[in-house]
Scaffold this motif. Structure first.
Motif, mmCIF file in Angstrom:
data_model
loop_
_atom_site.group_PDB
_atom_site.id
_atom_site.type_symbol
_atom_site.label_atom_id
_atom_site.label_comp_id
_atom_site.label_asym_id
_atom_site.label_seq_id
_atom_site.Cartn_x
_atom_site.Cartn_y
_atom_site.Cartn_z
ATOM 1 N N ARG A 132 0.429 -1.150 -0.051
ATOM 2 C CA ARG A 132 -0.420 -0.019 0.260
ATOM 3 C C ARG A 132 0.783 1.259 -0.087
ATOM 4 N N ARG A 218 -7.403 1.792 8.245
ATOM 5 C CA ARG A 218 -8.638 3.001 8.690
ATOM 6 C C ARG A 218 -7.540 4.303 8.267
ATOM 7 N N ASP A 221 -6.100 3.608 4.620
ATOM 8 C CA ASP A 221 -7.124 4.410 3.505
ATOM 9 C C ASP A 221 -7.271 5.666 3.233
#
Length: 225
Positions: A132, A218, A221
């Protein structure tokens, strides 16, 4: 004479104590090196197991570090979104010889943009999130990619630090520090990797991480979209 005159640990509330103190015990034994415990403010920093660590310098007064190490812990969620922390890390990384992390500290490096295209490792439970941040995941206890060293979960910090000592100063000093610390692990159980764990043990440990994992994702993200 040492090529690592200034070694710094980036501290933040709710860090994992052994992520920090494991490599500290090794790197503090480098002759001629000064260790700096750096946080947003000088003073007590809370660890995940109760005791406080005293940061001896703040971001504004920290000298240029030759090596910066970022530990992990539950507090990474806040640190990953703290602009002052990330700006400090970027500034230091630009002039450091070595940029390093232990455990989930890798994600603070990632949030600062320092793992893009870099081979890296972290705690096994968080390993899947490395891409990510543009990192290339490698399943290993210690991973080096150029000037970036990353260690796996918690106890890997000792191996990471000894790897750095051997890299910079050679086998002799690394062995002397290892012997001085009597680092000769013979654990009474053999379940220190998910590849060695039974399904029941793996599920039990995974369930302990689950609430923290959801909160962590979270944050990821928000940072990565």
């Amino acid at each position: 004479m040492t090529r690592l005159r200034h070694i710094g640990f980036l501290l933040f509330d709710d860090l994992t104590q052994l992520d920090f103190t494991g490599p500290l015990q090794v790197l503090n034994r480098i002759p001629g090196a000064t260790v700096h415990l750096v946080a947003r403010q000088q003073g007590p920093v809370r660890t995940d197991c109760g005791p406080f660590i005293l940061a001896d310098t703040d971001f504004a007064n920290c000298p240029q570090l030759d090596l910066i190490c970022v530990p992990g812990g539950w507090g990474i969620d806040q640190a990953m979104e703290d602009d002052a922390t990330l700006d400090f890390l970027r500034r230091q990384a630009a002039g450091a010889q070595y940029v390093t992390s232990v455990c989930t500290g890798a994600f603070i490096l990632g949030a600062a943009g320092l793992l893009d295209g870099v081979k890296a490792t972290t705690h096994w439970r968080y390993h899947s999130a490395l891409p990510r941040f543009g990192a290339i995941p490698v399943q290993a206890r210690v991973v080096r990619d150029g000037s970036v060293f990353t260690g796996g979960g918690v106890t890997a910090g000792i191996d990471f630090a000894l790897t750095i000592v051997r890299e910079v100063f050679g086998e002799g000093l690394a062995q002397a520090i290892q012997l001085g610390l009597e680092y000769d692990p013979h654990p009474p159980v053999d379940c220190g990797s998910p590849t060695k764990a039974s399904p029941a043990i793996l599920d039990a440990v995974d369930s302990q991480f689950a609430p923290r994992w959801d909160a962590f994702l979270r944050v990821v993200d928000r940072l990565t979209g």
